[in-house]
Motif scaffolding. Structure first.
Motif, PDB file in Angstrom:
ATOM      1  N   UNK A 190      31.524  15.021  90.019  1.00  0.00           N
ATOM      2  CA  UNK A 190      30.942  15.893  88.660  1.00  0.00           C
ATOM      3  C   UNK A 190      30.502  14.867  87.524  1.00  0.00           C
ATOM      4  N   UNK A 191      31.140  13.746  87.315  1.00  0.00           N
ATOM      5  CA  UNK A 191      30.721  12.860  86.193  1.00  0.00           C
ATOM      6  C   UNK A 191      29.243  12.183  86.678  1.00  0.00           C
ATOM      7  N   UNK A 192      29.100  11.881  88.058  1.00  0.00           N
ATOM      8  CA  UNK A 192      27.832  11.287  88.462  1.00  0.00           C
ATOM      9  C   UNK A 192      26.910  12.264  88.391  1.00  0.00           C
ATOM     10  N   UNK A 193      26.997  13.606  88.967  1.00  0.00           N
ATOM     11  CA  UNK A 193      26.128  14.677  88.747  1.00  0.00           C
ATOM     12  C   UNK A 193      25.692  15.108  87.222  1.00  0.00           C
ATOM     13  N   UNK A 194      26.673  15.006  86.454  1.00  0.00           N
ATOM     14  CA  UNK A 194      26.142  15.129  85.037  1.00  0.00           C
ATOM     15  C   UNK A 194      25.382  13.883  84.358  1.00  0.00           C
ATOM     16  N   UNK A 195      25.537  12.827  85.147  1.00  0.00           N
ATOM     17  CA  UNK A 195      24.731  11.592  84.644  1.00  0.00           C
ATOM     18  C   UNK A 195      23.372  11.781  85.049  1.00  0.00           C
ATOM     19  N   UNK A 196      23.267  12.100  86.509  1.00  0.00           N
ATOM     20  CA  UNK A 196      22.139  12.329  87.026  1.00  0.00           C
ATOM     21  C   UNK A 196      21.007  13.282  86.276  1.00  0.00           C
ATOM     22  N   UNK A 197      21.767  14.311  85.812  1.00  0.00           N
ATOM     23  CA  UNK A 197      21.251  15.431  85.028  1.00  0.00           C
ATOM     24  C   UNK A 197      20.937  14.987  83.425  1.00  0.00           C
ATOM     25  N   UNK A 198      21.114  13.815  83.023  1.00  0.00           N
ATOM     26  CA  UNK A 198      21.101  13.427  81.707  1.00  0.00           C
ATOM     27  C   UNK A 198      22.109  14.393  80.803  1.00  0.00           C
ATOM     28  N   UNK A 199      23.300  14.773  81.330  1.00  0.00           N
ATOM     29  CA  UNK A 199      24.016  15.578  80.503  1.00  0.00           C
ATOM     30  C   UNK A 199      25.286  14.589  79.687  1.00  0.00           C
ATOM     31  N   UNK A 200      25.892  15.075  78.718  1.00  0.00           N
ATOM     32  CA  UNK A 200      27.082  14.460  78.469  1.00  0.00           C
ATOM     33  C   UNK A 200      28.322  14.432  79.465  1.00  0.00           C
ATOM     34  N   UNK A 201      28.945  13.455  79.534  1.00  0.00           N
ATOM     35  CA  UNK A 201      30.137  13.648  80.496  1.00  0.00           C
ATOM     36  C   UNK A 201      31.169  14.402  79.857  1.00  0.00           C
ATOM     37  N   UNK A 202      31.432  15.527  80.744  1.00  0.00           N
ATOM     38  CA  UNK A 202      32.834  16.222  80.336  1.00  0.00           C
ATOM     39  C   UNK A 202      33.494  16.675  81.803  1.00  0.00           C
ATOM     40  N   UNK A 203      34.773  16.485  81.354  1.00  0.00           N
ATOM     41  CA  UNK A 203      35.747  16.917  82.589  1.00  0.00           C
ATOM     42  C   UNK A 203      36.822  17.928  81.918  1.00  0.00           C
ATOM     43  N   UNK A 204      37.569  18.567  82.789  1.00  0.00           N
ATOM     44  CA  UNK A 204      38.369  19.482  82.392  1.00  0.00           C
ATOM     45  C   UNK A 204      39.598  18.606  81.548  1.00  0.00           C
ATOM     46  N   UNK A 205      40.443  18.995  80.705  1.00  0.00           N
ATOM     47  CA  UNK A 205      41.068  18.231  79.981  1.00  0.00           C
ATOM     48  C   UNK A 205      42.514  18.156  80.936  1.00  0.00           C
ATOM     49  N   UNK A 206      43.159  16.864  80.562  1.00  0.00           N
ATOM     50  CA  UNK A 206      44.360  16.525  81.653  1.00  0.00           C
ATOM     51  C   UNK A 206      45.530  16.831  80.579  1.00  0.00           C
ATOM     52  N   UNK A 207      46.075  17.784  80.479  1.00  0.00           N
ATOM     53  CA  UNK A 207      47.133  18.276  79.568  1.00  0.00           C
ATOM     54  C   UNK A 207      48.595  17.393  79.674  1.00  0.00           C
ATOM     55  N   UNK A 208      48.914  16.752  80.959  1.00  0.00           N
ATOM     56  CA  UNK A 208      49.963  16.115  80.883  1.00  0.00           C
ATOM     57  C   UNK A 208      49.698  14.798  81.681  1.00  0.00           C
ATOM     58  N   UNK A 209      49.942  13.506  80.663  1.00  0.00           N
ATOM     59  CA  UNK A 209      49.773  12.161  81.193  1.00  0.00           C
ATOM     60  C   UNK A 209      50.700  11.712  82.302  1.00  0.00           C
ATOM     61  N   UNK A 210      50.513  10.616  82.864  1.00  0.00           N
ATOM     62  CA  UNK A 210      51.248  10.117  83.749  1.00  0.00           C
ATOM     63  C   UNK A 210      52.849   9.584  82.842  1.00  0.00           C
ATOM     64  N   UNK A 211      52.401   9.152  81.635  1.00  0.00           N
ATOM     65  CA  UNK A 211      53.520   8.574  80.664  1.00  0.00           C
ATOM     66  C   UNK A 211      54.444   9.819  80.472  1.00  0.00           C
ATOM     67  N   UNK A 212      53.768  11.134  80.123  1.00  0.00           N
ATOM     68  CA  UNK A 212      54.712  12.435  79.861  1.00  0.00           C
ATOM     69  C   UNK A 212      55.566  12.717  81.164  1.00  0.00           C
ATOM     70  N   UNK A 213      55.043  12.656  82.266  1.00  0.00           N
ATOM     71  CA  UNK A 213      55.691  12.775  83.621  1.00  0.00           C
ATOM     72  C   UNK A 213      56.938  11.698  83.834  1.00  0.00           C
TER      73      UNK A 213
END
Length: 732
Positions: A190-213
């Motif tokens: 997804x990030x690579x495709x956004x980069x090829x298209x000249x779009x700003x990188x955007x991923x779905x949020x990660x609501x729980x970190x490994x530290x939280x777990x």
């Protein structure tokens, strides 16, 4: 996968919510309440290790930095190095587990902490003349990781002499597991495709970190009372010399496709056990049939009871659970199987994490508690990433030669391409090739023996075909609604809502939608399975049945079987019932209308697909029976440059088409059974004249007590107000 796709659309969902809200409208309400996802801010403090990390770091490994997992793929299209490098940096910045650094405190205790993303280049750009040079590069990259300096990920974009490109990526196991890879690869693409298209990188949020777990696990473990008596009986210290990866050898054996399908479709349901219980039972019978066998098992470790309230669907990190069980020797295979099933149910109550919390927190290295490791990975289907890459087989050098194997014998089992594959890894210092080959052959023989004892028989129940469409009503028996030619039971939703609080409505769906690769052999086989499944739900009559379209014919098959054994049938309603000889020509696959309809569906779902490509697809379908369409279609899709979700949606559409056309083929030459019960029947008045002709033919076979023609078409009758009114009145 459902949870992941929903999150990609901006909504929050957990597996538990799916089961708590089985009706689509209920699920939509849950989504509306949980639309907002917020990214978690990573802690700057050291946080506890999870049990599997403790276990790893307390082993006496020769090179603790070289214990990795990797992917090695051939790219179907060239990748831009600068864009890929940026995507990797964004990926590491987004997923904190890839930025962990490990260190020991003055007491020698290991700890982990997030570090900021440094300026070090994550991507190597390399060239390789041949596979030998590529393997050398693979080893070099694997050896470049360092857990104390926080270098947990390395990648290489390799240009081969033939002009092709390969992507190699390795990650230290302390930061990754099998579940995490799907998240990571999807995000990277997804990030690579956004980069090829000249779009700003955007991923779905990660609501729980490994530290939280990690913090959640520590809290749960301190509050949870583990069953010490049970775990003290599992595993036993092994007086074995250590086995090293430098001595590792491998052997792969495969169960035939026919035997695999029989195992999954017939044998396991007939025995009422889980697949891994049967596989473990065969392991005991093959390795040590007259002795107790201590085995390490693995699970993904993301247990909802332990991590209650945490959404781990986008959490990267090593969360695997490792725990021992002792398989007791038993001369009676049936008794042994049931004992194994009961043992697994108790051991996996918390995915084995209760054992991990108590045992793997020891600061000193502990003795191995098993002599064999077994891991069943489940059924693996075509990769969601085959639109842009293909896996490369070969040695990955994931572990340093000086590192110790968990046990001298490791068995990894998976169903891939319709076949059960068993990968036997063994230390040549402990086993000879002849010994392992003999064990593997005995294992396959045991599986085939179980298949032979439980060969396909009519009347085999499968609870999965039962699909509750509303809540149970304790004082009334259910209404069983049989699927139409599409194989799905959702069309009865209107009836289920109308009968809410009065009668439970349970739909019966095709096994093709609940078990990959399943296609019924005949209507007789379907009716026998459905009757056995209904009787598991309701052991005695009187029974109430409703059938629309082909479901009406299957209702009559069920009635014939119930009458044959003296069971009472209280009420049967037929909704525009299928009558042999009245097939709609335009719906049959031989019709150009049907094929043009599929072409339109694919054209809408796969925009940009050329006319020659669509022609090729239809040609392939015409050369194969519908039961083989999903496999043929999946192969055709690999030639297209599709994202994973579009590819999966297309496969879902093709499965629906295949099931419907398969059932239409089964209708060829079919004859309805004669029964004694009197049916209530509703007929679609459109097109004119068809209803009367169908009534006349059916009434010569069975008695129609009530016949009503409704001003609607075949699709509308299942939710027509007049039909709903009659049914609610009769069934309430």
């Amino acid at each position: 996968q459902l949870v992941s796709r929903v999150k990609q659309s901006g909504f929050n969902l957990t597996p538990k919510k799916v089961f708590d809200a089985p009706v689509l409208s209920q699920l939509a309400a849950v989504l509306a309440q949980l639309q907002q996802l917020h990214a978690v801010q990573p802690t700057e403090q050291a946080f506890p290790l999870l049990p599997i990390q403790h276990h790893f770091l307390n082993q006496q490994h020769g090179n603790i930095n070289h214990w990795n997992q990797h992917i090695s793929v051939a790219l179907k299209q060239p990748m831009e190095p600068a864009v890929l490098s940026a995507a990797l940096s964004q990926l590491v910045h987004h997923h904190g587990a890839l930025r962990l650094r490990f260190s020991q405190d003055p007491q020698g205790q290991w700890q982990q902490v997030y570090q900021k993303l440094g300026a070090e280049t994550l991507l190597w750009q390399s060239q390789a003349a041949d596979d030998t040079a590529y393997q050398a590069l693979t080893l070099e990259l694997q050896q470049s990781l360092d857990i104390t300096h926080g270098r947990l990920l390395g990648a290489a974009l390799v240009s081969m002499a033939d002009g092709s490109q390969r992507l190699l990526m390795c990650i230290h196991h302390l930061a990754i597991d099998g579940v995490s890879w799907r998240i990571l690869i999807d995000d990277l693409w997804r990030l690579y495709q956004q980069g090829i298209a000249g779009q700003a990188p955007q991923l779905a949020p990660t609501p729980v970190s490994y530290a939280d777990a990690s913090q959640q696990f520590s809290t749960w473990w301190l509050q949870h009372q583990i069953d010490q008596n049970f775990w003290q009986q599992q595993g036993q210290p092994q007086p074995l010399d250590p086995a090293f990866y430098r001595d590792r050898e491998t052997l792969k054996v495969t169960l035939s496709a026919a035997q695999t399908q029989q195992l999954l479709r017939d044998t396991v349901p007939a025995l009422s056990v889980e697949v891994d219980a049967l596989l473990l039972c065969c392991l005991q019978q093959s390795v040590a049939p007259k002795q107790n066998l201590a085995v390490y098992l693995e699970s993904h470790g993301r247990d909802e009871q332990v991590f209650y309230g945490l959404d781990l669907s986008r959490t990267l990190g090593w969360m695997t659970s490792l725990f021992p069980v002792t398989l007791a020797a038993e001369s009676n295979p049936q008794t042994q199987l049931q004992q194994t099933q009961s043992l697994l149910q108790q051991a996996k109550l918390y995915s084995g994490l209760d054992y991990g919390g108590s045992q793997f927190r020891a600061s000193a290295a502990s003795a191995a508690m098993a002599s064999v490791t077994f891991n069943y990975l489940g059924q693996y289907h075509d990769s969601d990433f085959s639109h842009w890459c293909e896996p490369i087989a070969g040695e990955g050098f994931d572990q340093a030669d000086s590192n110790t194997m968990l046990t001298p014998l490791v068995v990894n089992a998976e169903v891939s391409s319709g076949q059960l594959q068993l990968h036997w890894e063994y230390a040549s210092s402990h086993f000879s090739a002849e010994q392992v080959t003999a064990i593997a052959k005995r294992y396959i023989t045991q599986l085939e023996r179980w298949n032979g004892q439980t060969s396909r028989a009519h009347g085999q129940a499968d609870k999965r075909v039962l699909q509750p469409l509303n809540d149970a009503v304790a004082t009334r028996t259910p209404v069983f609604c049989i699927h139409p030619v599409t194989g799905r039971a959702q069309a009865y939703q209107a009836l289920a809502q109308a009968l809410g609080g009065k009668r439970q409505v349970i739909g019966l769906q095709s096994r093709s939608f609940i078990e990959a690769g399943w296609f019924d052999h005949s209507f007789d086989e379907m009716a026998d399975c459905y009757l056995a499944s209904i009787k598991q739900q309701q052991a005695k009559g009187p029974y109430t049945l409703v059938g629309w379209s082909l479901g009406g014919a299957l209702c009559q098959e069920l009635v014939a079987r119930l009458e044959a054994v003296g069971d009472e049938v209280e009420f049967v309603a037929l909704l525009d019932c299928y009558v042999p000889g009245f097939e709609v020509a335009e719906d049959q696959w031989q019709s150009s209308v049907a094929q043009d309809k599929l072409r339109q569906h694919l054209g809408i779902l796969l925009p940009g697909t050329s006319e020659p490509q669509l022609n090729q697809c239809l040609s392939l379908l015409n050369q194969n029976p519908p039961a083989q369409w999903p496999e043929v279609f999946a192969q055709w899709l690999t030639e297209l440059n599709l994202d994973p979700h579009t590819r999966a949606s297309a496969q879902d559409i093709m499965l629906s088409w295949a099931v419907e056309q398969h059932y239409r083929q089964l209708c060829d030459g079919y004859q309805l059974p004669r029964t004694a019960v009197q049916y209530v029947s509703f007929w679609a008045g459109e097109p004119a004249g068809r209803a009367q002709a169908m009534q006349n033919k059916l009434s010569k076979i069975n008695t129609l007590n009530l016949q009503l023609t409704i001003a609607t078409d075949h699709l509308g009758i299942v939710r027509a107000p007049q039909v709903m009114s009659h049914l609610v009145s009769a069934l309430s």
